[in-house]
Design an enzyme around this catalytic site. Structure first.
Site, PDB file in Angstrom:
ATOM      1  N   ARG A 161       0.837  -1.197   0.000  1.00  0.00           N
ATOM      2  CA  ARG A 161       0.000   0.000   0.000  1.00  0.00           C
ATOM      3  C   ARG A 161       0.874   1.251   0.000  1.00  0.00           C
ATOM      4  O   ARG A 161       0.577   2.230  -0.692  1.00  0.00           O
ATOM      5  CB  ARG A 161      -0.946   0.001   1.201  1.00  0.00           C
ATOM      6  CG  ARG A 161      -2.031  -1.059   1.127  1.00  0.00           C
ATOM      7  CD  ARG A 161      -2.980  -0.976   2.314  1.00  0.00           C
ATOM      8  NE  ARG A 161      -3.834   0.201   2.254  1.00  0.00           N
ATOM      9  CZ  ARG A 161      -4.636   0.584   3.255  1.00  0.00           C
ATOM     10  NH1 ARG A 161      -4.666  -0.119   4.381  1.00  0.00           N
ATOM     11  NH2 ARG A 161      -5.392   1.657   3.132  1.00  0.00           N
ATOM     12  N   CYS A 171      -1.448   6.225   8.808  1.00  0.00           N
ATOM     13  CA  CYS A 171      -1.779   4.972   8.119  1.00  0.00           C
ATOM     14  C   CYS A 171      -2.869   5.294   7.114  1.00  0.00           C
ATOM     15  O   CYS A 171      -2.852   6.347   6.497  1.00  0.00           O
ATOM     16  CB  CYS A 171      -2.202   3.897   9.126  1.00  0.00           C
ATOM     17  SG  CYS A 171      -3.617   4.367  10.134  1.00  0.00           S
TER      18      CYS A 171
END
Length: 275
Positions: free
Chosen positions: A174, A232
């Site tokens: 990611r 995040c």
């Protein structure tokens, strides 16, 4: 108060002066944590819904922005949280969700909060009892006083990525922008360094010893000699990074809105790859 408690210490505490126990099991893609809670939980534990109780409604602030003080206070009071009584929070195993509740309680002023290291799995593996009985929690008197821990907004995160150490707590694929299963844009904040939260714990879900965490973070340029922050996807796993940094003795700020907030502004740059 040390931010972690292990299973033997919690079992002893429950026999003497029980803390408020909060079950915050949560799964990004489901099923709902309440289902796990109803199948069995630690005796006396109240369920806290991460999406409803530990975050505000999704929007420009991200998918899991800070809850409004009044809403968080009401949720914690319903769960039986008192201002002066210790609280222990747990999730399934690796403390990802528990760390967000730990951080949020600390941010709103509760000083006596610990995370059960290894979570529900460690408790059951020790052969300790679970129950399906849902306690009738006595309403607590917790008062939410925001601002007790440092936070970052988008501008602060961008500045820290240049002048300090900004850690991206998501999985490497990611971070590199190879895949993005949740948010509409893939990539990372330019200058951020990838530090997946799974690297903070062992295969049993328990946190690594502080010296190993310090070594890990030092390799990423994150020490107590520089300003450190973490983000995040939506501010949940980044709270786990903050907890690991705390265990390592490294103060750090949380970018609560995280990537889901960053990409709300199309003028914000997006980096891909390992750099």
């Amino acid at each position: 108060m040390h931010p972690l408690i292990d299973v033997p210490a919690l079992a002893r505490s429950l026999r003497r002066e029980p803390p408020v126990l909060l079950d915050v099991r949560w799964h990004l893609a489901g099923p709902p944590g309440i289902d796990s809670y109803r199948r069995g939980h630690l005796p006396g534990a109240a369920f806290v819904d991460l999406d409803r109780d530990v975050a505000g409604p999704p929007g420009e602030g991200g998918r899991h922005p800070l809850p409004a003080p009044g809403a968080f206070e009401a949720a914690m009071r319903r769960a039986g949280v008192d201002a002066g009584r210790p609280v222990v929070v747990y999730d399934d195993a690796d403390s990802t969700a528990a760390a967000r509740l730990w951080w949020t309680l600390r941010y709103f002023g509760h000083e006596r909060v610990r995370v059960l290291d290894g979570g529900f799995r460690a408790w059951t593996e020790a052969g300790l009892p679970v129950t399906t009985e849902e306690p009738a929690a006595k309403p607590g008197d917790f008062i939410a006083r925001p601002g007790r821990l440092p936070v970052l907004d988008a501008d602060g995160a961008a500045a820290l990525a240049k002048a300090g150490a900004l850690l991206d707590a998501r999985a490497a694929e990611r971070y590199r922008g190879e895949t993005e299963p949740v948010d509409p844009v893939a990539g990372h904040i330019p200058g951020a360094r990838n530090a997946p939260t799974l690297g903070n714990v062992g295969v049993d879900g328990r946190f690594l010893p502080p010296e190993l965490l310090r070594e890990r973070f030092a390799g990423l340029g994150a020490t107590d000699a520089v300003d450190v922050g973490a983000y995040c996807g939506s501010g949940v796993t980044a709270a786990h990074e903050i907890l690991a940094l705390t265990l390592a003795g490294i103060p750090a700020a949380l970018y609560v809105g995280s990537w889901s907030n960053w990409i709300e502004d199309p003028s914000h740059p997006v980096a891909t790859g390992d750099a």
